[in-house]
Structure formats: structure tokens, C-alpha cells
Scaffold this motif. Structure first.
Motif, PDB file in Angstrom:
ATOM      1  N   ALA A 218      -2.676   4.005  31.962  1.00 55.41           N
ATOM      2  CA  ALA A 218      -3.183   4.543  33.220  1.00 55.41           C
ATOM      3  C   ALA A 218      -3.454   3.449  34.244  1.00 55.41           C
ATOM      4  N   LEU A 219      -4.041   2.342  33.792  1.00 59.33           N
ATOM      5  CA  LEU A 219      -4.442   1.287  34.722  1.00 59.33           C
ATOM      6  C   LEU A 219      -3.260   0.484  35.249  1.00 59.33           C
ATOM      7  N   MET A 220      -2.108   0.608  34.611  1.00 56.12           N
ATOM      8  CA  MET A 220      -0.912  -0.060  35.113  1.00 56.12           C
ATOM      9  C   MET A 220      -0.251   0.723  36.249  1.00 56.12           C
ATOM     10  N   THR A 221      -0.630   1.989  36.419  1.00 50.32           N
ATOM     11  CA  THR A 221       0.021   2.856  37.392  1.00 50.32           C
ATOM     12  C   THR A 221      -0.585   2.679  38.779  1.00 50.32           C
ATOM     13  N   PRO A 222       0.072   3.211  39.809  1.00 50.66           N
ATOM     14  CA  PRO A 222      -0.464   3.123  41.181  1.00 50.66           C
ATOM     15  C   PRO A 222      -1.810   3.821  41.361  1.00 50.66           C
ATOM     16  N   ILE A 223      -2.207   4.702  40.443  1.00 50.36           N
ATOM     17  CA  ILE A 223      -3.502   5.376  40.562  1.00 50.36           C
ATOM     18  C   ILE A 223      -4.634   4.366  40.594  1.00 50.36           C
ATOM     19  N   ASN A 224      -4.467   3.259  39.899  1.00 53.18           N
ATOM     20  CA  ASN A 224      -5.480   2.197  39.869  1.00 53.18           C
ATOM     21  C   ASN A 224      -5.662   1.564  41.241  1.00 53.18           C
ATOM     22  N   GLY A 225      -4.589   1.513  42.017  1.00 47.56           N
ATOM     23  CA  GLY A 225      -4.685   0.956  43.362  1.00 47.56           C
ATOM     24  C   GLY A 225      -4.661  -0.560  43.427  1.00 47.56           C
ATOM     25  N   VAL A 226      -4.327  -1.215  42.317  1.00 50.13           N
ATOM     26  CA  VAL A 226      -4.296  -2.686  42.290  1.00 50.13           C
ATOM     27  C   VAL A 226      -2.931  -3.138  41.782  1.00 50.13           C
ATOM     28  N   LYS A 227      -2.218  -3.903  42.596  1.00 48.98           N
ATOM     29  CA  LYS A 227      -0.914  -4.426  42.180  1.00 48.98           C
ATOM     30  C   LYS A 227      -1.097  -5.625  41.250  1.00 48.98           C
TER      31      LYS A 227
END
Length: 311
Positions: free
Chosen positions: A108-117
């Protein structure tokens, strides 16, 4: 006091008559409610809903205790935009699904939902097999739906990369030597009980803070090494839950059986393993192992230590 569905429902369950839980669970509920009552924090419920929508890609759904931990660790923010609980500690009995939880969280945290590249995640364990466990869970999910995921991820047996965010997931048994490894967004420690000292831990977390929203997740059972990193961390966790220490961003999710007499009653096994009521295979296996433990408690001490977190 309403916080959010996943947190409220779990707290209500822990305090209900049907729940058989350890005292740390009750203290944790008090701790969480105190934070929301006294501090200017909030749950990003839209983000949480989007994260949980990713469960459609997994062969399992997060259990209530996992949704509770996930919401607190990943979607509770201070008004300045920083995470309120960037450090999650999970101590649960063997078979609870620690690696399954970690696989979902890291995916989940690797996806754009996290908002951090470039939110790179470094996973650590003392053995290669354990270090690879969560990585392989995610790898297999991608392999099972290659035609779909090839548009969103690149992956091999050493690294998984989200194409949109550039976030990379890697596993290690020693400190990473690459420059990417020096700038993680998140660091995971699996089976923390096996660490004999803090050398690897100290090096692993040194790079945190260079990327927005730094996190740490520690998942473990209890073990046989005493006075090591696990005991130090658990002492800190208990002092946080009892109000002796400030939490400094740690959310300690601890499940254990404190009294060996309580091991004798299978109804108490949920005190150490919150997943026990949901998994029939786990129930059958634990009953078999318990029979061996009764006949030879010394030779089968791992039942008490790892299944019940009662070393």
C-alpha cells in the motif's frame, strides 16, 4: 468519542464481554482514546478507505486487529501533516499473520495513495528466509496477476518497484550498501526477538528522515534471547502504555499470555493470538502442539514462547 470505524469498532470489541484479551490491549485502547481526546490529531478517512480498497488484490482481507493497527500507523496525522504514530510494534503469537499484514502495508505504501515518491522500503531480518518472507508474499501476488500488474510494477527476486512512484522494496540481512538503501521511507524489522544487539537496527534507521513521512514497523513473536533489543523495546512499550514514558510516536500492539496457568485453557489463546478465532487450521495446529507441550513442556517450550508469548 468517535475516531473512525476501524479504530472505534476494535476498541469496542476489546472492551466487550466476548473478548478475551491481555491487559496490554485494554491499556492500548485507553492510550489511543487519550491521544485523540487531548491532542490535535485526525484520521485521513478518505486515504484509509483508498488503502483498504487495495485488499481486492490480495488473497485475504485484513482482520479487525490489522485494520486497527493499519489505520493508526498509516492514516493518523498531526495538524502539521506529520504522522502521529510513525513507529508500529506488533507482538503477536506465531500464526497470527504478521507477514501477511506487513505485505499489505508495504504494498500500500509504495502506491500513489501514500503521496510520497521514491518511498523506498527496506525489510530486515536475521535470516535470509525470514527477510524474504514478506517480500515473497508481494512478489507472488504480482506474479499471479502479471498482465494486470505489469502496468504498475516492475519486479524480480531482489527488488519490487512501483512504476508511478519509483518506490522500491528490498530485503536485507545486513545493512544495505546502495544509495537507495540509504534513503528509505520505511524500515521493517521481522522477528525482532532474534536480534542479539542493536548494531543492524541502528544502521538501518540512520537513513530515515530524508524522505517524507518516515515509518518503522516491527513484527515479532517472543523468543529465547533475553536482555536484547526485544526486551528493551517491550519494557519501553509497557512503560508507554502505563503512562510512565511519552510514546514519541510508538503504537505498541502487544498480545501475550502473562501467566503460564492461562495457557492451559484454549479460550485464553486469543490473548496472544488475535487471529486465532478466524483460522481453523491454526486452531487445529495449536491444539496438536499443546498436547505435545503438556507431555514435555521443556522440549516443546516454543509453544509457550512463540505461540503464547509467554517465555
Amino acid at each position: 468519542m468517535k475516531i473512525c470505524k476501524q479504530i472505534d469498532e476494535y476498541i469496542a470489541f476489546v472492551r466487550s464481554d466476548e473478548a478475551v484479551v491481555c491487559k496490554e490491549q485494554l491499556l492500548l485502547c485507553d492510550f489511543v482514546e487519550k491521544v485523540f481526546a487531548e491532542e490535535d490529531v485526525y484520521v485521513d478517512e478518505k486515504q484509509l478507505e483508498r488503502y483498504l480498497g487495495l485488499q481486492k488484490h490480495f488473497p485475504y482481507k485484513l482482520l479487525p486487529w490489522e485494520q486497527f493497527c493499519f489505520a493508526l500507523h498509516n492514516c493518523v496525522y498531526r495538524r502539521d501533516g506529520q504522522l502521529r504514530f510513525p513507529v508500529l510494534v506488533i507482538l503477536v503469537g506465531r500464526g497470527a499473520g504478521k507477514n501477511g499484514y506487513l505485505a499489505f502495508e508495504d504494498f500500500a505504501l509504495m502506491t500513489p495513495i501514500n503521496g510520497v515518491k521514491y518511498y523506498h522500503i527496506d525489510m530486515f531480518a536475521t535470516s535470509e528466509d525470514q527477510a524474504k518472507a514478506t517480500f515473497e508474499d508481494i512478489y507472488n501476488i504480482l506474479e499471479d496477476k502479471k498482465d494486470y500488474f505489469k502496468n504498475y510494477f516492475k519486479w524480480n527476486l531482489e527488488c519490487i518497484t512501483n512504476i508511478n512512484t519509483g518506490s522500491k522494496l528490498k530485503y536485507h540481512t545486513r545493512a544495505p550498501g546502495t544509495k537507495d538503501g540509504g534513503r528509505p521511507g520505511k524500515v521493517d524489522f521481522d522477528e525482532y526477538h532474534a536480534y542479539e544487539n542493536m548494531k543492524l537496527v541502528d544502521v538501518a534507521v540512520t537513513g530515515l528522515g530524508k524522505v517524507a513521512l518516515p515509518r518503522r514497523t516491527i513484527v515479532t513473536t517472543d523468543g529465547d534471547i533475553r536482555d536484547g533489543p526485544l526486551d528493551t523495546m517491550l519494557d519501553k512499550a509497557h512503560r508507554i502504555l502505563s503512562g510512565e514514558l511519552p510514546d514519541n510516536g510508538m503504537i505498541p500492539y502487544i498480545c501475550r499470555i502473562a501467566d503460564k496457568e492461562d495457557i492451559k485453557n484454549p479460550e485464553n489463546w486469543t490473548m496472544a493470538n488475535p487471529s486465532y478465532p478466524y483460522f481453523t487450521n491454526l486452531q487445529e495446529e495449536m491444539k496438536l502442539e499443546y498436547d505435545d507441550y503438556v507431555l514435555d513442556p521443556i522440549g516443546n517450550a516454543s509453544f509457550a514462547t512463540k505461540r503464547c508469548n509467554c517465555p
